[in-house]
Design an enzyme around this catalytic site. Structure first.
Site, PDB file in Angstrom:
ATOM      1  N   HIS A  64      95.368  41.334  41.157  1.00 17.49           N
ATOM      2  CA  HIS A  64      95.507  42.720  41.446  1.00 17.49           C
ATOM      3  C   HIS A  64      96.052  42.982  42.743  1.00 17.49           C
ATOM      4  CE1 HIS A  64      93.000  43.277  37.830  1.00 17.49           C
ATOM      5  NE2 HIS A  64      92.144  42.669  38.428  1.00 17.49           N
ATOM      6  N   HIS A  94      92.416  43.025  52.044  1.00 21.03           N
ATOM      7  CA  HIS A  94      93.518  43.112  51.129  1.00 21.03           C
ATOM      8  C   HIS A  94      94.389  44.200  51.511  1.00 21.03           C
ATOM      9  CE1 HIS A  94      90.376  45.751  49.413  1.00 21.03           C
ATOM     10  NE2 HIS A  94      91.416  46.240  48.992  1.00 21.03           N
ATOM     11  N   TYR A 127      71.180  44.950  53.321  1.00 24.10           N
ATOM     12  CA  TYR A 127      71.034  44.391  51.740  1.00 24.10           C
ATOM     13  C   TYR A 127      71.338  42.995  51.952  1.00 24.10           C
ATOM     14  CZ  TYR A 127      71.117  49.226  50.993  1.00 24.10           C
ATOM     15  OH  TYR A 127      70.966  50.858  51.045  1.00 24.10           O
TER      16      TYR A 127
END
Length: 260
Positions: A64, A94, A127
């Site tokens: 992608h 990216h 997290y």
């Protein structure tokens, strides 16, 4: 088998909602940023970016885009300040780009498109890991940087030189000792809003930080991006171009500016 998605007529952004209904959710990205409608917020802090080149790991063609991955098991490369609370770790960066120099960015500025947009993806260290953070409303922070046609950008060259080794989907190679801070513009003035990943699963977990000042890229450097392939080795070659999602409805969200 994961849902197949891409950027073609059949599997492109218009069809993503079929497999990922959140595509029509309340905080989707990208958006068109209209500077005259963005509110200056004096409480917004300066961005604090601390990147350690030693954490650079590898570069990958994922079919992608291509991404540069970083070791993220400690706080060596982090983002803090700005609109976010706490410390976010750099995971990867990216790009998204077009088939020609008049399009390719995901965010637009008052309707203006850029040929390319860099995304530096960070996750909230409150997290336990990236996967967990990616599903939380305050889990991710992505810094977006526009690329604008101009002089060749020597700081992009190390990345572009690696693309020959990852031409087709699934190719990966080691990529070491790169400082992503060198890809940032001189000014860190930014717009910020609450949004989402711009690729499936389109999770609404991203605090977007879009820098006002673009960095330069030459036409020849842009051509190098377009030499990559969406396709795997052995398949009919398909050039990796136009791998961007168009702007999504704002749906009442506020865009804030760190600058007057």
């Amino acid at each position: 088998m994961a849902h197949a998605w891409g950027y073609g007529p059949a599997d492109g952004p218009e069809s993503w909602a079929e497999s990922f209904p959140i595509a029509n959710g309340p905080r989707q990205s990208p958006i068109d940023i209209v500077p005259t409608q963005a509110q200056h917020d004096p409480s917004l802090k300066h961005l604090k970016l601390k990147y350690d080149p030693a954490t650079t790991k590898s570069i990958l063609n994922n079919g992608h885009s291509f991404q540069v991955d970083f070791v993220d098991d400690d706080n060596s490369s982090t983002l803090a300040g700005g609109p976010i609370t706490g410390i976010y770790r750099l995971r990867q960066f990216h790009f998204h780009w077009g088939s020609s120099d008049d399009k390719g960015s995901e965010h637009t500025i008052a309707g203006t498109k850029f040929p390319c947009e860099l995304h530096l993806v960070h996750w909230n260290t409150k997290y336990p890991n990236f996967g967990e953070a990616a599903s939380k409303p305050d889990g991710l922070a992505v810094v977006g940087v526009f690329l604008k046609i101009g002089a060749a950008n020597p700081r992009l060259q190390k990345v572009l030189d690696a693309l020959d080794d990852i031409k087709s989907k699934g190719r990966q190679t080691t990529f070491a000792n790169f400082d992503p801070k060198t890809l940032l513009p001189a000014s860190l003035d930014y717009w910020t809003y609450e949004g989402s990943l711009t690729t499936p699963p389109l999770l609404e977990s991203v605090t977007w930080i879009v820098l006002k000042e673009p960095i330069s890229v030459s036409p020849a450097q842009m051509a190098k991006f377009r030499s990559l392939l969406f396709s795997s080795e052995g398949e009919t070659p398909c050039c990796m171009v136009d791998n961007y999602r168009p702007p999504q409805p704002l749906k009442g969200r506020k865009v804030r500016a760190s600058f007057k």
